[in-house]
Write a protein that holds these residues in place. Structure first.
Motif, PDB file in Angstrom:
ATOM      1  N   ASP A 219      62.197  -7.152  80.268  1.00 20.07           N
ATOM      2  CA  ASP A 219      61.003  -7.612  80.972  1.00 20.07           C
ATOM      3  C   ASP A 219      60.812  -6.858  82.284  1.00 20.07           C
ATOM      4  O   ASP A 219      59.706  -6.387  82.595  1.00 20.07           O
ATOM      5  N   LEU A 220      61.861  -6.702  83.074  1.00 19.37           N
ATOM      6  CA  LEU A 220      61.743  -6.010  84.360  1.00 19.37           C
ATOM      7  C   LEU A 220      61.344  -4.549  84.186  1.00 19.37           C
ATOM      8  O   LEU A 220      60.507  -4.023  84.926  1.00 19.37           O
ATOM      9  N   THR A 221      61.932  -3.886  83.212  1.00 13.83           N
ATOM     10  CA  THR A 221      61.681  -2.452  83.041  1.00 13.83           C
ATOM     11  C   THR A 221      60.367  -2.161  82.325  1.00 13.83           C
ATOM     12  O   THR A 221      59.915  -1.013  82.324  1.00 13.83           O
ATOM     13  N   SER A 222      59.747  -3.178  81.720  1.00 10.27           N
ATOM     14  CA  SER A 222      58.447  -2.961  81.076  1.00 10.27           C
ATOM     15  C   SER A 222      57.297  -3.152  82.055  1.00 10.27           C
ATOM     16  O   SER A 222      56.132  -3.009  81.682  1.00 10.27           O
ATOM     17  N   ALA A 223      57.603  -3.461  83.315  1.00 11.77           N
ATOM     18  CA  ALA A 223      56.571  -3.560  84.350  1.00 11.77           C
ATOM     19  C   ALA A 223      56.140  -2.164  84.782  1.00 11.77           C
ATOM     20  O   ALA A 223      56.847  -1.175  84.542  1.00 11.77           O
ATOM     21  N   PRO A 224      54.992  -2.039  85.442  1.00 13.61           N
ATOM     22  CA  PRO A 224      54.544  -0.711  85.888  1.00 13.61           C
ATOM     23  C   PRO A 224      55.482  -0.109  86.932  1.00 13.61           C
ATOM     24  O   PRO A 224      56.175  -0.819  87.659  1.00 13.61           O
ATOM     25  N   GLY A 225      55.481   1.218  87.004  1.00 16.94           N
ATOM     26  CA  GLY A 225      56.256   1.927  88.020  1.00 16.94           C
ATOM     27  C   GLY A 225      57.596   2.410  87.515  1.00 16.94           C
ATOM     28  O   GLY A 225      58.041   2.065  86.423  1.00 16.94           O
ATOM     29  N   ARG A 226      58.241   3.249  88.342  1.00 21.25           N
ATOM     30  CA  ARG A 226      59.554   3.790  88.001  1.00 21.25           C
ATOM     31  C   ARG A 226      60.645   2.792  88.351  1.00 21.25           C
ATOM     32  O   ARG A 226      60.614   2.156  89.404  1.00 21.25           O
ATOM     33  N   LYS A 227      61.641   2.697  87.472  1.00 19.68           N
ATOM     34  CA  LYS A 227      62.785   1.815  87.695  1.00 19.68           C
ATOM     35  C   LYS A 227      64.075   2.587  87.480  1.00 19.68           C
ATOM     36  O   LYS A 227      64.153   3.418  86.581  1.00 19.68           O
ATOM     37  N   VAL A 228      65.086   2.299  88.309  1.00 21.31           N
ATOM     38  CA  VAL A 228      66.422   2.847  88.117  1.00 21.31           C
ATOM     39  C   VAL A 228      67.368   1.674  87.903  1.00 21.31           C
ATOM     40  O   VAL A 228      67.408   0.743  88.721  1.00 21.31           O
ATOM     41  N   VAL A 229      68.119   1.697  86.800  1.00 24.27           N
ATOM     42  CA  VAL A 229      69.057   0.632  86.442  1.00 24.27           C
ATOM     43  C   VAL A 229      70.460   1.219  86.459  1.00 24.27           C
ATOM     44  O   VAL A 229      70.717   2.255  85.837  1.00 24.27           O
ATOM     45  N   PHE A 230      71.377   0.560  87.152  1.00 23.99           N
ATOM     46  CA  PHE A 230      72.741   1.068  87.283  1.00 23.99           C
ATOM     47  C   PHE A 230      73.732   0.242  86.467  1.00 23.99           C
ATOM     48  O   PHE A 230      73.677  -0.993  86.448  1.00 23.99           O
ATOM     49  N   THR A 231      74.637   0.952  85.797  1.00 24.48           N
ATOM     50  CA  THR A 231      75.768   0.335  85.107  1.00 24.48           C
ATOM     51  C   THR A 231      77.053   0.919  85.679  1.00 24.48           C
ATOM     52  O   THR A 231      77.037   1.965  86.327  1.00 24.48           O
ATOM     53  N   ARG A 232      78.159   0.253  85.378  1.00 23.45           N
ATOM     54  CA  ARG A 232      79.428   0.740  85.902  1.00 23.45           C
ATOM     55  C   ARG A 232      80.029   1.853  85.056  1.00 23.45           C
ATOM     56  O   ARG A 232      80.800   2.654  85.569  1.00 23.45           O
ATOM     57  N   THR A 233      79.752   1.887  83.774  1.00 21.19           N
ATOM     58  CA  THR A 233      80.391   2.876  82.906  1.00 21.19           C
ATOM     59  C   THR A 233      79.360   3.735  82.204  1.00 21.19           C
ATOM     60  O   THR A 233      78.220   3.328  81.972  1.00 21.19           O
ATOM     61  N   LYS A 234      79.786   4.937  81.825  1.00 22.66           N
ATOM     62  CA  LYS A 234      78.893   5.815  81.072  1.00 22.66           C
ATOM     63  C   LYS A 234      78.624   5.244  79.682  1.00 22.66           C
ATOM     64  O   LYS A 234      77.524   5.411  79.138  1.00 22.66           O
ATOM     65  N   HIS A 235      79.603   4.558  79.101  1.00 18.72           N
ATOM     66  CA  HIS A 235      79.378   3.932  77.796  1.00 18.72           C
ATOM     67  C   HIS A 235      78.360   2.802  77.917  1.00 18.72           C
ATOM     68  O   HIS A 235      77.504   2.618  77.048  1.00 18.72           O
ATOM     69  N   GLY A 236      78.438   2.043  79.016  1.00 20.85           N
ATOM     70  CA  GLY A 236      77.456   0.996  79.246  1.00 20.85           C
ATOM     71  C   GLY A 236      76.067   1.557  79.480  1.00 20.85           C
ATOM     72  O   GLY A 236      75.071   0.991  79.025  1.00 20.85           O
ATOM     73  N   ALA A 237      75.961   2.683  80.182  1.00 17.61           N
ATOM     74  CA  ALA A 237      74.664   3.315  80.416  1.00 17.61           C
ATOM     75  C   ALA A 237      74.038   3.772  79.108  1.00 17.61           C
ATOM     76  O   ALA A 237      72.835   3.566  78.867  1.00 17.61           O
ATOM     77  N   LYS A 238      74.831   4.386  78.253  1.00 22.26           N
ATOM     78  CA  LYS A 238      74.313   4.855  76.961  1.00 22.26           C
ATOM     79  C   LYS A 238      73.850   3.681  76.100  1.00 22.26           C
ATOM     80  O   LYS A 238      72.779   3.719  75.488  1.00 22.26           O
ATOM     81  N   ALA A 239      74.669   2.617  76.057  1.00 21.09           N
ATOM     82  CA  ALA A 239      74.324   1.460  75.237  1.00 21.09           C
ATOM     83  C   ALA A 239      73.059   0.774  75.744  1.00 21.09           C
ATOM     84  O   ALA A 239      72.185   0.386  74.958  1.00 21.09           O
ATOM     85  N   LEU A 240      72.936   0.635  77.060  1.00 20.52           N
ATOM     86  CA  LEU A 240      71.759  -0.025  77.612  1.00 20.52           C
ATOM     87  C   LEU A 240      70.507   0.820  77.412  1.00 20.52           C
ATOM     88  O   LEU A 240      69.438   0.285  77.069  1.00 20.52           O
ATOM     89  N   ALA A 241      70.601   2.131  77.614  1.00 23.52           N
ATOM     90  CA  ALA A 241      69.443   2.997  77.391  1.00 23.52           C
ATOM     91  C   ALA A 241      68.988   2.911  75.937  1.00 23.52           C
ATOM     92  O   ALA A 241      67.787   2.859  75.647  1.00 23.52           O
ATOM     93  N   ARG A 242      69.932   2.878  75.011  1.00 22.25           N
ATOM     94  CA  ARG A 242      69.582   2.754  73.590  1.00 22.25           C
ATOM     95  C   ARG A 242      68.868   1.431  73.323  1.00 22.25           C
ATOM     96  O   ARG A 242      67.870   1.382  72.605  1.00 22.25           O
ATOM     97  N   GLN A 243      69.371   0.350  73.933  1.00 22.58           N
ATOM     98  CA  GLN A 243      68.768  -0.959  73.717  1.00 22.58           C
ATOM     99  C   GLN A 243      67.355  -1.028  74.286  1.00 22.58           C
ATOM    100  O   GLN A 243      66.441  -1.585  73.657  1.00 22.58           O
ATOM    101  N   LEU A 244      67.152  -0.465  75.481  1.00 25.81           N
ATOM    102  CA  LEU A 244      65.823  -0.480  76.077  1.00 25.81           C
ATOM    103  C   LEU A 244      64.845   0.357  75.262  1.00 25.81           C
ATOM    104  O   LEU A 244      63.684  -0.033  75.072  1.00 25.81           O
ATOM    105  N   ASN A 245      65.296   1.504  74.780  1.00 31.50           N
ATOM    106  CA  ASN A 245      64.423   2.319  73.934  1.00 31.50           C
ATOM    107  C   ASN A 245      64.056   1.593  72.655  1.00 31.50           C
ATOM    108  O   ASN A 245      62.899   1.640  72.206  1.00 31.50           O
ATOM    109  N   ARG A 246      65.010   0.906  72.046  1.00 33.61           N
ATOM    110  CA  ARG A 246      64.713   0.142  70.836  1.00 33.61           C
ATOM    111  C   ARG A 246      63.724  -0.978  71.102  1.00 33.61           C
ATOM    112  O   ARG A 246      62.962  -1.376  70.209  1.00 33.61           O
TER     113      ARG A 246
END
Length: 441
Positions: A219-246
């Protein structure tokens, strides 16, 4: 470029740096440090008019990450070109031959990450005996990544009579070691610290159940404008990016498992607006300039307050306002309270029951849009992926995973750099954000 007024850090340091004095400058990322050292560097090289010999540059800028090195060259190269000077970037994760050719062709200014530069020096491709000006940018991040030993070896190869400038967001004991050893009666200037933008940010903590983190993030990332989301691990970043794209949010990721080409393409997609959300580990929290970021989300709270401030500094830049949101589960209440207290920020904490909660519309206003996800880049083959010793902090299911020892914990004694391969292959080792994951329970 229509820049007519200096920023505070530029106004403070330029009189001394243009006069050839050693300078110690503190200013947060986005405060204008790059021009603060680029302008005097180019002006002084142009004034001396010495001829550059092949493989022997006249100026050296050291940066902790390849993204920052590329960004510095983007700002410095037009100035150098106008003065008839040539620049060359040097970092790992890519082939060294183009870099070697650039050095041999007589590059006047080298912008380098420490690991690859030391490799090329060892191979005889680069010599620092003619260096007139040396700059260390993001020196505190250099210390955080474990680069101080190699930085000291590199600085020891530069002439003692040359001008040296050190810029950092914070000035602590690790930086004092470099200052005492390599700077000669430096003029110290402090402006725009990491906490200077706190007044223009609004800080919020959303208390959510684990299974609601992904829906709330969508919901937050589907709002207008640029967003930066931080995770602690590179594996978490990859998994979250995949989920948001899906879920339909055009998203790119930035972490150490990507090749340099993939990282560059992802940042270009984010800069151009083709991707509206960047999911990153802390490699993006320092030294990466992205305009008009409306919202920063700590999907995983960082482990210490300096990281919180630097992550949050991706928004509210150049006097603009911004919103910072931290997601907090029941298990993280004490950790997040201690974190925000140490960071010196006043936060508003709200219990969120789901993506329909009205507070999400206040924090990220505007009509939600899910135009469709982007195809993710595959991890680099130059950095063989090992099975992580722990599950990603943000698993696709959103459920808590069994926690184990952080990935990469057995490599503390090794030199870490920017490239994907092991150091003895001529490339540096990527920084892993897994060090932040051990406390995420």
């Amino acid at each position: 470029m229509s820049i007519t007024e200096p920023t505070p850090i530029q106004a403070a340091t330029l009189p001394d740096s243009l006069a050839g004095r050693d300078v110690l400058g503190r200013g947060r990322t986005g405060s204008g440090k790059t021009y603060a050292f680029s302008l005097p560097l180019v002006a002084r090289l142009q004034a001396t008019r010495r001829r550059t010999k092949p493989g022997s540059p006249r100026a050296l800028v050291l940066a902790p990450t390849r993204e920052l090195a590329t960004q510095i060259e983007g700002a410095l190269k037009p100035l150098a070109t106008a003065a008839g000077l040539r620049t060359q970037t040097i970092f790992g994760g890519v082939g060294q031959n183009p870099q070697v050719r650039g050095l041999k062709s007589g590059a006047d200014i080298v912008i380098a990450c420490p690991g690859r530069l030391e490799d090329l020096i060892g191979q005889g491709h680069c010599h620092l005996g003619d260096i007139e000006i040396t700059v260390l940018d993001e020196a505190d991040h250099m210390a955080d990544l474990g680069f101080l030993p190699v930085v000291r070896r590199i600085l020891a190869r530069t002439p003692t009579g040359g001008q040296r400038m050190l810029f950092s967001a914070t000035l602590d004991k690790a930086i004092d070691v470099l200052v005492r050893q390599f700077l000669n009666q430096p003029k110290t200037h402090q402006a725009d610290s990491a906490q200077a933008t706190i007044a223009t940010m609004s800080h919020h903590v959303l208390h959510v159940r684990r299974e609601l983190r992904i829906p709330v993030l969508v919901d937050l990332t589907s709002a207008p404008g640029r967003k930066v989301v931080f995770t602690r691990t590179k594996h978490g970043a990859k998994a979250l990016a995949r989920q948001l794209n899906r879920s339909g949010v055009p998203t790119v990721d930035l972490h150490g498992n990507l090749s340099q080409g993939a990282r560059t393409r992802n940042m270009e997609a984010f800069h151009s607006g083709r991707a509206t959300t960047l999911v990153a580990t802390d490699v993006a929290a320092r030294g990466i300039h992205v305009d008009d970021v409306a919202l920063v989300v700590h999907a995983d709270p960082p482990s210490e307050h300096k990281a919180y401030l630097h992550r949050s500094g991706r928004t509210a830049r150049a006097g603009a306002e911004g919103t910072v949101v931290t997601l907090m589960t029941d298990e993280q209440v004490r950790e997040v309270r201690a974190l925000t207290r140490a960071a010196g920020v006043q936060v508003t904490t709200t219990k969120v029951d789901g993506p329909a909660d009205a507070v999400l519309r206040r924090l990220a206003p505007g009509t939600r849009s899910l135009p469709g996800g982007l195809e993710q880049e595959t991890p680099t083959q130059s950095a063989p992926r090992r099975k992580p010793r722990r599950a990603p902090v943000l698993a696709e299911s959103g459920r808590p995973q069994r926690q184990g020892r952080p990935a990469g914990g057995g490599n503390r004694g090794r030199r870490r750099g920017q490239g994907g391969a092991a150091p003895k292959s001529g490339q540096s080792r990527p920084h892993s954000a897994a060090s932040f994951s051990s406390r995420a329970r």
